[in-house]
Design a protein around this motif. Structure first.
Motif, PDB file in Angstrom:
ATOM      1  N   THR A  90       0.881  -1.370   0.100  1.00 34.36           N
ATOM      2  CA  THR A  90       0.204  -0.032   0.118  1.00 34.36           C
ATOM      3  C   THR A  90       0.806   1.198   0.055  1.00 34.36           C
ATOM      4  O   THR A  90       1.716   1.279   0.702  1.00 34.36           O
ATOM      5  N   GLU A 130       0.550   5.533   0.031  1.00 36.99           N
ATOM      6  CA  GLU A 130      -0.192   6.550   0.184  1.00 36.99           C
ATOM      7  C   GLU A 130       0.135   7.684  -0.762  1.00 36.99           C
ATOM      8  O   GLU A 130       1.126   7.648  -1.511  1.00 36.99           O
ATOM      9  N   ALA A 176       3.560   9.856  -2.436  1.00 37.23           N
ATOM     10  CA  ALA A 176       4.926   9.165  -2.254  1.00 37.23           C
ATOM     11  C   ALA A 176       5.747   8.904  -3.646  1.00 37.23           C
ATOM     12  O   ALA A 176       4.837   9.207  -4.544  1.00 37.23           O
ATOM     13  N   HIS A 182       3.805  -0.778   4.035  1.00 33.87           N
ATOM     14  CA  HIS A 182       3.013   0.242   3.849  1.00 33.87           C
ATOM     15  C   HIS A 182       4.005   1.513   3.786  1.00 33.87           C
ATOM     16  O   HIS A 182       4.709   1.855   4.780  1.00 33.87           O
ATOM     17  N   SER A 240       3.772   5.628   3.719  1.00 29.06           N
ATOM     18  CA  SER A 240       3.078   6.680   3.818  1.00 29.06           C
ATOM     19  C   SER A 240       3.278   8.216   2.968  1.00 29.06           C
ATOM     20  O   SER A 240       4.059   7.937   2.192  1.00 29.06           O
ATOM     21  N   ALA A 241       2.240   8.942   2.977  1.00 26.23           N
ATOM     22  CA  ALA A 241       2.384   9.983   2.215  1.00 26.23           C
ATOM     23  C   ALA A 241       3.596  10.697   2.285  1.00 26.23           C
ATOM     24  O   ALA A 241       4.118  11.049   3.462  1.00 26.23           O
ATOM     25  N   GLU A 298       6.980  -0.781   7.574  1.00 26.62           N
ATOM     26  CA  GLU A 298       6.016   0.235   7.939  1.00 26.62           C
ATOM     27  C   GLU A 298       6.885   1.778   7.623  1.00 26.62           C
ATOM     28  O   GLU A 298       7.352   1.883   8.693  1.00 26.62           O
ATOM     29  N   ALA A 302       6.416   5.747   7.822  1.00 23.50           N
ATOM     30  CA  ALA A 302       5.430   7.166   8.258  1.00 23.50           C
ATOM     31  C   ALA A 302       5.800   7.903   6.984  1.00 23.50           C
ATOM     32  O   ALA A 302       6.705   7.863   6.167  1.00 23.50           O
ATOM     33  N   GLU A 303       4.968   9.152   7.612  1.00 30.31           N
ATOM     34  CA  GLU A 303       5.020  10.360   6.469  1.00 30.31           C
ATOM     35  C   GLU A 303       6.506  10.736   6.394  1.00 30.31           C
ATOM     36  O   GLU A 303       7.468  11.118   7.442  1.00 30.31           O
ATOM     37  N   THR A 308       9.449  -0.734  11.751  1.00 34.48           N
ATOM     38  CA  THR A 308       8.339   0.579  11.918  1.00 34.48           C
ATOM     39  C   THR A 308       9.503   1.712  11.625  1.00 34.48           C
ATOM     40  O   THR A 308      10.260   2.100  12.769  1.00 34.48           O
ATOM     41  N   GLU A 352       7.944   9.062  11.600  1.00 32.55           N
ATOM     42  CA  GLU A 352       8.041  10.402  10.506  1.00 32.55           C
ATOM     43  C   GLU A 352       9.439  11.043  10.456  1.00 32.55           C
ATOM     44  O   GLU A 352       9.963  11.177  11.406  1.00 32.55           O
ATOM     45  N   GLU A 378      10.978   8.910  15.228  1.00 30.99           N
ATOM     46  CA  GLU A 378      10.794  10.010  14.302  1.00 30.99           C
ATOM     47  C   GLU A 378      12.358  10.954  14.155  1.00 30.99           C
ATOM     48  O   GLU A 378      12.997  11.223  15.167  1.00 30.99           O
TER      49      GLU A 378
END
Length: 448
Positions: free
Chosen positions: A282, A284, A287, A299, A301-302, A317, A319-320, A334, A337, A354
């Motif tokens: 996936t 978003e 990206a 996954h 993210s944006a 995973e 993140a943004e 993971t 951000e 992050e």
């Protein structure tokens, strides 16, 4: 009226020349049978029954991985499609809606076509198509009184073989109709099999209604050989690329991007050339995936960027605004951000806070030969290049590891950790060593 699906998946597929059941050969990184199940999902069926035979245990495992609620019926002897559907009917006891019979080796039927079958008011509805080359397809016989019967090629007359309206094999009928007509099907034909197609003539003989719904020929493409599987893969990828572009995805070289059945990509995503998607990806909106990346089970993210030459494995995973650069591999980890992992790094079984920076050559040493262990890195940390993080280990918020360190103990927040031998300098030793080695090499040459 409720919908039930019966998917026929019992055949061995001898022309595939394989020990693997035919319906488990992969198209778009998913078994063929998963494509039929995916199309049927659009109807939100109340029941799903897959008829297995050859390699039934393997087929059941694959089906359950895709749809845990699906039930498995066993066709111990392959005595034809009518016999196969009869094996499934006991699992539909109590169901009174419409049953649609699909095939596990026919991956391209669109949900819109299945919706048209479901909407038909007839007791029996058959999916047909106008064939460019009718060949050995069964023919749909439509007379002055409407749809009369289906005739298999081997049983057809010369006149019937001139008909171009052909049978896909897909049938929709009420459960009541199937229960009434299946026991009466005979096997008095060239193959000695119980044909589901005979249900049309049986329905008409009892005054029941039958009709044909048509679709483009390519939707009915069945897979019987490796060559057909390769052609199907090309068709699948062409469809997926066009769909992605229609949904707002930019691809700089679409012909080199390969999708999986379940790939999901948001709008304004940019895909570079030579990207391969495995199952479960996936991405978003916004990206970017650069050239030569392989992604599966992840996954993104944006605003995140991946690659070039990166590999994301299952459980990754992002993140943004995460950046994963060239020759980076991420597995079961993971990244929060703003994390940056520029190059030449392996992150496995890790959690990264992050805005942490991971230097080149960093490795999370997650496996001891028997068990996997986790690495936890806090926010705003700096992991120096060539750091070996020997899990289980934790690096706190704002901590720093020196380049070339092997970190075997937890690092508190704000601390700096060194884990390397002290450098020693021996003046002139290199010159002396080189002289000894040159002399040894020269001596070896003379001896030769």
């Amino acid at each position: 009226m409720g919908i039930a699906l019966i998917v026929l998946a019992a055949g061995q597929g001898t022309r595939m020349n394989s020990d693997l059941p035919k319906v488990l050969h992969r198209l778009g990184a998913a078994p063929l049978v998963a494509h039929a199940l995916a199309a049927g999902r659009a109807l939100e069926p109340e029941r799903v029954v897959v008829v297995a035979g050859h390699g039934a245990a393997q087929v059941e495992k694959a089906v359950k991985a895709f749809d845990p609620e699906a039930e498995i019926a066993i066709q111990a002897e392959q005595l034809g499609t009518g016999h196969a559907v009869a094996q499934a009917m006991p699992l539909l006891d109590g169901f009174e809606g419409k049953v649609i019979v699909l095939y596990g080796d026919t991956p391209f039927i669109r949900p819109e076509t299945l919706e048209a079958l479901a909407a038909s008011a007839a007791e029996v509805t058959v999916l047909g198509f106008e064939a460019a080359d009718p060949g050995r397809y069964g023919r749909l016989i439509v007379g002055t009184d409407g749809f009369e019967k289906i005739v298999e090629f081997k049983d057809a007359t010369d006149e019937e073989r001139l008909i171009t309206l052909c049978n896909s094999g897909v049938v929709a009928a009420t459960a009541e109709t199937l229960r009434a007509l299946l026991p009466g099907l005979g096997n008095d034909n060239a193959a000695g099999e119980y044909y589901l197609t005979d249900i049309v003539a049986a329905a008409r003989s009892k005054g029941l209604s039958a009709e044909v719904v048509t679709c483009p020929e390519e939707e009915t493409l069945g897979i019987n050989t490796r060559a057909e599987l390769a052609r199907a893969e090309a068709l699948f990828q062409t469809r997926m690329r066009a769909e992605a572009q229609d949904n707002g995805v930019t691809m700089t070289d679409p012909s080199t991007v390969y999708f999986a059945l379940d790939t999901w990509i948001g709008r304004d995503v940019t895909l570079g050339p030579n990207i391969v998607f495995g199952p479960g990806v996936t991405i978003e909106s916004g990206a970017a995936i650069e050239a030569f990346c392989h992604l599966e089970g992840c996954h993104i993210s944006a605003g995140a960027t991946v690659g070039p030459f990166a590999r994301l494995r299952p459980g990754a995973e992002l993140a943004e605004d995460v950046h994963v650069g060239n020759f980076v591999e991420v597995k079961n980890s993971t990244l929060a951000e703003g994390v940056k992992v520029g190059h030449l790094t392996y992150l496995g079984d890790a959690d990264v806070g992050e805005h942490t920076n991971i230097g080149a050559g960093t490795v999370t040493c997650n496996y001891d030969g028997f068990f996997k262990h986790r690495t936890v890195i806090g926010a705003n940390a700096f992991i120096g290049s060539d750091t070996m993080l020997v899990a289980p280990v934790t690096v706190g918020d704002g901590a720093l590891t020196a380049s070339g360190s092997a970190i075997t103990e937890d690092v508190p927040a704000g601390a700096m950790a060194f884990g390397r031998a002290r450098q020693a300098v021996k003046p002139g030793l290199a010159t002396k060593l080189f002289e000894v080695l040159r002399a040894k090499k020269a001596s070896m040459k003379k001896g030769a």
